[in-house]
Motif scaffolding. Structure first.
Motif, mmCIF file in Angstrom:
data_model
loop_
_atom_site.group_PDB
_atom_site.id
_atom_site.type_symbol
_atom_site.label_atom_id
_atom_site.label_comp_id
_atom_site.label_asym_id
_atom_site.label_seq_id
_atom_site.Cartn_x
_atom_site.Cartn_y
_atom_site.Cartn_z
ATOM 1 N N MET A 1 -0.412 -30.965 -36.928
ATOM 2 C CA MET A 1 1.166 -31.406 -36.927
ATOM 3 C C MET A 1 1.028 -32.834 -36.823
ATOM 4 O O MET A 1 1.953 -33.610 -37.273
ATOM 5 C CB MET A 1 1.818 -30.643 -35.773
ATOM 6 N N ASN A 2 0.401 -33.579 -35.815
ATOM 7 C CA ASN A 2 0.636 -34.984 -35.536
ATOM 8 C C ASN A 2 0.052 -35.757 -36.754
ATOM 9 O O ASN A 2 0.601 -36.654 -36.888
ATOM 10 C CB ASN A 2 -0.196 -35.177 -34.173
ATOM 11 N N LEU A 3 -0.936 -35.275 -37.215
ATOM 12 C CA LEU A 3 -1.367 -35.898 -38.255
ATOM 13 C C LEU A 3 -0.377 -35.714 -39.737
ATOM 14 O O LEU A 3 -0.105 -36.954 -40.101
ATOM 15 C CB LEU A 3 -2.706 -35.356 -38.905
ATOM 16 N N MET A 4 0.218 -35.069 -39.732
ATOM 17 C CA MET A 4 1.146 -34.652 -40.982
ATOM 18 C C MET A 4 2.311 -35.611 -40.551
ATOM 19 O O MET A 4 2.928 -36.315 -41.420
ATOM 20 C CB MET A 4 1.514 -33.317 -41.016
ATOM 21 N N LEU A 7 1.523 -39.257 -41.251
ATOM 22 C CA LEU A 7 1.230 -39.678 -42.552
ATOM 23 C C LEU A 7 2.499 -39.635 -43.287
ATOM 24 O O LEU A 7 2.786 -40.523 -44.070
ATOM 25 C CB LEU A 7 0.455 -38.574 -43.474
ATOM 26 N N MET A 8 3.591 -38.833 -42.701
ATOM 27 C CA MET A 8 4.772 -38.814 -43.332
ATOM 28 C C MET A 8 5.743 -40.138 -42.895
ATOM 29 O O MET A 8 6.415 -41.044 -43.897
ATOM 30 C CB MET A 8 5.723 -37.682 -42.835
ATOM 31 N N ALA A 10 4.167 -42.872 -42.040
ATOM 32 C CA ALA A 10 3.493 -44.147 -42.843
ATOM 33 C C ALA A 10 3.814 -44.214 -44.189
ATOM 34 O O ALA A 10 3.777 -45.201 -44.934
ATOM 35 C CB ALA A 10 1.692 -43.953 -42.481
ATOM 36 N N THR A 11 4.404 -43.122 -44.946
ATOM 37 C CA THR A 11 4.612 -43.297 -46.116
ATOM 38 C C THR A 11 6.291 -43.580 -46.240
ATOM 39 O O THR A 11 6.931 -44.481 -47.218
ATOM 40 C CB THR A 11 4.657 -42.247 -47.235
ATOM 41 N N MET A 12 7.204 -43.048 -45.303
ATOM 42 C CA MET A 12 8.592 -43.123 -45.311
ATOM 43 C C MET A 12 9.058 -44.612 -44.963
ATOM 44 O O MET A 12 9.938 -45.087 -45.477
ATOM 45 C CB MET A 12 8.905 -42.008 -44.380
ATOM 46 N N ILE A 13 8.289 -45.090 -43.810
ATOM 47 C CA ILE A 13 8.828 -46.498 -43.389
ATOM 48 C C ILE A 13 8.737 -47.331 -44.570
ATOM 49 O O ILE A 13 9.776 -48.230 -44.669
ATOM 50 C CB ILE A 13 8.184 -46.847 -42.342
ATOM 51 N N PRO A 14 7.614 -47.401 -45.220
ATOM 52 C CA PRO A 14 7.533 -48.433 -46.282
ATOM 53 C C PRO A 14 8.547 -48.328 -47.143
ATOM 54 O O PRO A 14 9.028 -49.125 -47.877
ATOM 55 C CB PRO A 14 6.101 -48.375 -46.965
ATOM 56 N N MET A 15 8.435 -46.882 -47.786
ATOM 57 C CA MET A 15 9.508 -46.481 -48.874
ATOM 58 C C MET A 15 10.995 -47.085 -48.464
ATOM 59 O O MET A 15 11.901 -47.579 -49.276
ATOM 60 C CB MET A 15 9.597 -45.325 -49.045
ATOM 61 N N ILE A 16 11.398 -46.678 -47.190
ATOM 62 C CA ILE A 16 12.673 -46.916 -46.783
ATOM 63 C C ILE A 16 12.914 -48.645 -46.804
ATOM 64 O O ILE A 16 14.024 -49.152 -47.103
ATOM 65 C CB ILE A 16 13.039 -46.553 -45.363
#
Length: 113
Positions: A1-4, A7-8, A10-16
């Motif tokens: 769960m921590n890895l997921m 990863l979420m 790590a992708t959401m912050i740059p997208m925001i």
């Protein structure tokens, strides 16, 4: 769960951040903002103007004391190894203090000359 979650995030912050960048208003730069900045000196003037020696002296002092911090930072972790480390640390501090006292005594730190 921590890895997921990692990863979420790590992708959401740059997208925001990308979305905020596109939503931010565009600026209209003028000629002053587009001109190069060279540490307070105009790049369009003569490049052969004499510079103050105090500028270089402060730069050298900064490098010396920055080096001192870089060399003395690991000392607390190395103190339990040997007494040689403490001796070198005290010798370095003494040498830098004597150099600073010499420069001060010679008047190199006096800005009002």
């Amino acid at each position: 769960m921590n890895l997921m979650m990692t990863l979420m995030l790590a992708t959401m912050i740059p997208m925001i951040l990308i979305i905020f960048n596109h939503l931010a208003p565009k600026t209209n730069p003028d000629m002053e903002k587009l001109s190069p900045y060279e540490c307070g000196f105009s790049p369009l003037e003569n490049a052969r103007l004499p510079l103050s020696i105090q500028f270089f002296l402060i730069a050298i002092f900064f490098l010396l004391f920055d080096l001192e911090i870089a060399l003395l930072l690991p000392i607390p972790w190395a103190l339990n190894i040997s007494m040689t480390t403490t001796t070198w640390m005290l010798l370095l501090i003494l040498l830098l203090t004597l150099g600073l006292a010499y420069e001060w005594n010679q008047g190199a730190l006096d800005w009002t000359k």
